[in-house]
Design a protein around this motif. Sequence first.
Motif, short mmCIF file in Angstrom:
data_model
loop_
_atom_site.label_atom_id
_atom_site.label_comp_id
_atom_site.label_asym_id
_atom_site.label_seq_id
_atom_site.Cartn_x
_atom_site.Cartn_y
_atom_site.Cartn_z
N UNK A 83 43.60 48.90 39.79
CA UNK A 83 44.13 50.10 39.13
C UNK A 83 43.25 50.50 37.93
N UNK A 84 42.80 49.50 37.17
CA UNK A 84 41.92 49.79 36.02
C UNK A 84 40.59 50.40 36.50
N UNK A 85 40.08 49.92 37.63
CA UNK A 85 38.85 50.49 38.19
C UNK A 85 39.06 51.94 38.59
N UNK A 86 40.21 52.24 39.18
CA UNK A 86 40.51 53.62 39.55
C UNK A 86 40.58 54.52 38.32
N UNK A 87 41.22 54.02 37.26
CA UNK A 87 41.31 54.82 36.03
C UNK A 87 39.92 55.06 35.44
N UNK B 30 37.49 43.38 35.27
CA UNK B 30 36.29 42.95 36.00
C UNK B 30 35.65 44.06 36.83
N UNK B 31 36.44 44.97 37.36
CA UNK B 31 35.88 46.08 38.13
C UNK B 31 35.68 47.33 37.28
N UNK B 32 36.60 47.59 36.37
CA UNK B 32 36.50 48.80 35.54
C UNK B 32 35.21 48.80 34.73
N UNK B 33 34.86 47.65 34.17
CA UNK B 33 33.63 47.57 33.36
C UNK B 33 32.40 47.89 34.21
N UNK B 34 32.39 47.43 35.45
CA UNK B 34 31.27 47.71 36.34
C UNK B 34 31.23 49.20 36.72
N UNK C 247 35.09 37.93 28.46
CA UNK C 247 34.96 38.79 27.28
C UNK C 247 36.03 39.87 27.18
N UNK C 248 36.48 40.39 28.33
CA UNK C 248 37.40 41.53 28.32
C UNK C 248 38.72 41.28 29.05
N UNK D 217 28.53 38.40 36.42
CA UNK D 217 29.17 39.60 35.89
C UNK D 217 30.69 39.42 35.86
N UNK D 218 31.26 38.95 36.96
CA UNK D 218 32.71 38.79 37.05
C UNK D 218 33.25 37.82 36.00
N UNK D 219 32.59 36.69 35.84
CA UNK D 219 33.08 35.70 34.87
C UNK D 219 32.79 36.14 33.44
N UNK D 220 31.67 36.82 33.22
CA UNK D 220 31.37 37.32 31.88
C UNK D 220 32.38 38.36 31.44
#
Length: 194
Positions: A128-132, A100-104, A94-95, A87-90
């Motif tokens: 920060x992206x995961x928090x958003x 890596x965390x926001x998508x999850x 890709x994004x 998941x992390x490398x995909x």
Amino acid sequence: MSEAIREAVLDAAATLRRLAEDAAALAAIGGIVDLCVEALSAGRKLLLCGNGGSAADAQHWAAELVSRFHYDRPGLAAIALTTDSSILTGIGNDYGYDRVFARQVEALGAPGDVLFALSTSGRSDNVLAALRAARAKGLATVGFTGAGGGEMPALCDILLRAPSDATPRIQEAHEVAGHIICAMVERRMFPPSA
């Protein structure tokens, strides 16, 4: 060499003493416990993420909750977003690494869940992206950072600032706080039978 070792231990102990005397930090730890118990009692889950040593803390705390901490009891729903290399490398490919965390969070998070976000500087773009992403999906957001806080204060419902600007001391304070949280959540969710 033994004097250098002694000084390092005393420095770590001084950081923990400051944590113990910081009313805001103690209130944050208590608030995090309450938030987790509320979420888990409602059938929600905890998602955890962080970089480097903080990724290890995220994994460690998830393991303590899913498996056990002080005693045998049913598992608690906690997922470390730092562990699946495919998941992390995909997502990274890709994004971009920042996602890596926001998508999850977007895929696995639901309103009422809690995101634990760890960044010693408070400036890790992927955290920060995961928090958003969590805010956008209606998750509660809990942050763990250092004295400065970086950009995390505006993104966290509850923020624990370790009383240091040194990464090792911040991580040590986070580890103690994480153990306290795991122990108190375990006890509140499944009180031991005397």
